[in-house]
Design a protein around this motif. Structure first.
Motif, PDB file in Angstrom:
ATOM      1  N   TYR A   1      -4.935  -0.800   0.081  1.00 18.16           N
ATOM      2  CA  TYR A   1      -3.816  -1.310  -0.708  1.00 18.16           C
ATOM      3  C   TYR A   1      -3.958  -0.864  -2.158  1.00 18.16           C
ATOM      4  O   TYR A   1      -5.045  -0.479  -2.603  1.00 18.16           O
ATOM      5  CB  TYR A   1      -3.779  -2.833  -0.643  1.00 18.16           C
TER       6      TYR A   1
ATOM      7  N   TYR B   1       0.846  -1.190   0.000  1.00 20.86           N
ATOM      8  CA  TYR B   1       0.000   0.000   0.000  1.00 20.86           C
ATOM      9  C   TYR B   1       0.888   1.249   0.000  1.00 20.86           C
ATOM     10  O   TYR B   1       2.089   1.180   0.311  1.00 20.86           O
ATOM     11  CB  TYR B   1      -0.912   0.010   1.236  1.00 20.86           C
TER      12      TYR B   1
ATOM     13  N   LYS C   1      -6.572  -5.646   0.781  1.00 18.94           N
ATOM     14  CA  LYS C   1      -5.388  -6.259   0.168  1.00 18.94           C
ATOM     15  C   LYS C   1      -5.797  -7.194  -0.965  1.00 18.94           C
ATOM     16  O   LYS C   1      -6.635  -8.076  -0.777  1.00 18.94           O
ATOM     17  CB  LYS C   1      -4.596  -7.044   1.214  1.00 18.94           C
TER      18      LYS C   1
ATOM     19  N   ALA D   1      -5.582   3.443  -4.923  1.00 11.88           N
ATOM     20  CA  ALA D   1      -5.678   3.213  -3.484  1.00 11.88           C
ATOM     21  C   ALA D   1      -6.632   4.254  -2.911  1.00 11.88           C
ATOM     22  O   ALA D   1      -6.497   5.461  -3.197  1.00 11.88           O
ATOM     23  CB  ALA D   1      -4.317   3.318  -2.811  1.00 11.88           C
TER      24      ALA D   1
ATOM     25  N   ALA E   1      -2.784   0.987   7.115  1.00 13.97           N
ATOM     26  CA  ALA E   1      -3.500   0.310   6.026  1.00 13.97           C
ATOM     27  C   ALA E   1      -4.636  -0.540   6.572  1.00 13.97           C
ATOM     28  O   ALA E   1      -4.595  -1.022   7.712  1.00 13.97           O
ATOM     29  CB  ALA E   1      -2.541  -0.568   5.229  1.00 13.97           C
TER      30      ALA E   1
ATOM     31  N   THR F   1      -5.613   3.976   4.908  1.00 17.04           N
ATOM     32  CA  THR F   1      -5.428   3.797   3.471  1.00 17.04           C
ATOM     33  C   THR F   1      -5.690   2.354   3.063  1.00 17.04           C
ATOM     34  O   THR F   1      -5.494   1.419   3.852  1.00 17.04           O
ATOM     35  CB  THR F   1      -4.007   4.203   3.026  1.00 17.04           C
TER      36      THR F   1
ATOM     37  N   GLU G   1       2.693   4.400   1.345  1.00 14.83           N
ATOM     38  CA  GLU G   1       3.102   4.893   2.665  1.00 14.83           C
ATOM     39  C   GLU G   1       2.957   6.423   2.636  1.00 14.83           C
ATOM     40  O   GLU G   1       3.756   7.124   2.020  1.00 14.83           O
ATOM     41  CB  GLU G   1       4.529   4.470   2.977  1.00 14.83           C
TER      42      GLU G   1
END
Length: 227
Positions: A215, A130, A150, A165, A145, A213, A132
């Motif tokens: 992925y 994901y 995912k 994302a 995350a 957030t 950063e």
């Protein structure tokens, strides 16, 4: 003289009889002890020959099956294996390979952001994990995350292809403790490098207690990216 000849004749006859008995005992006439080795009509050799033929046929079939199994084992790879091989062959995307941009998701209140990473290089590359994200200088930790977003397999971008994302900025409450953001940084996992991303519109209002957030994924998936 006549008596002597009679005795000689009797002795000769007796000797002949003894010799005949000896030959009979040794099997000279076929009715005594048999010679070594199987007879022509003995069923044992025929049975042994049959067993040998069956064993040879079984060995032949087993060998053919093993050969067929080996050929099958070395045949085409499964789709899952081929996908893993392609992912392993693609290098990780760097900030020189992709352009990262941001846009609001939905209308006001602006609680979610969509990050887009587009492959601008001339080769395929893989986006790991994901983004950063660091929104504020006062909060140096990365935005956490959400595991449910995912994807099942790594995201491999061909030249010109995008990945997305979804980022939650806040819950949109009027009493939230938010801070303004006009630009923020994004680092791609595993490859290093840092991209500075401009906030859309007049800027973002972020709440460090609520942000999260998703992925990187090939598309915005309903439900899976609802964070």
């Amino acid at each position: 003289m006549s008596t002597f000849r009679q005795r000689t004749t009797l002795l000769a006859a007796a000797s002949t009889a003894v010799l005949a008995l000896a030959l009979t005992a040794c099997g000279g006439d076929g009715s005594g002890t048999k010679a070594a080795g199987p007879a022509a009509n003995d069923p044992a050799p025929a049975a042994a020959a049959g067993r040998n033929a069956d064993q040879a046929d079984t060995a032949k079939r087993t060998g053919a099956a093993q050969h067929t199994g080996s050929s099958h084992h070395t045949g085409a790879k499964s789709p899952g294996t081929a996908k893993t091989s392609r992912s392993a062959a693609a290098p990780l995307c760097t900030t020189e390979d992709v352009a990262v941009s941001a846009a609001y998701q939905d209308g006001p209140p602006y609680t979610h952001l969509v990050l887009t990473a587009k492959n601008t290089s001339g080769h395929s590359c893989m986006l790991k994990g994901y983004p950063e994200i660091q929104f504020l200088e006062s909060h140096r930790e990365n935005v956490p995350a959400v595991a449910k977003s995912k994807p099942a397999a790594p995201v491999v971008l061909t030249p010109g292809a995008p990945a997305y994302a979804v980022v939650r900025l806040s819950n949109g409450g009027v009493d939230e403790d938010t801070e303004p953001v006009t630009a923020f940084s994004v680092t791609l996992q595993g490859s290093g490098g840092l991209a500075t991303v401009k906030a859309p519109g007049a800027g973002l209002a972020v709440d460090p207690a609520k942000w999260a957030t998703g992925y990187w994924t090939y598309e915005l998936r309903n439900g899976a990216d609802d964070i």
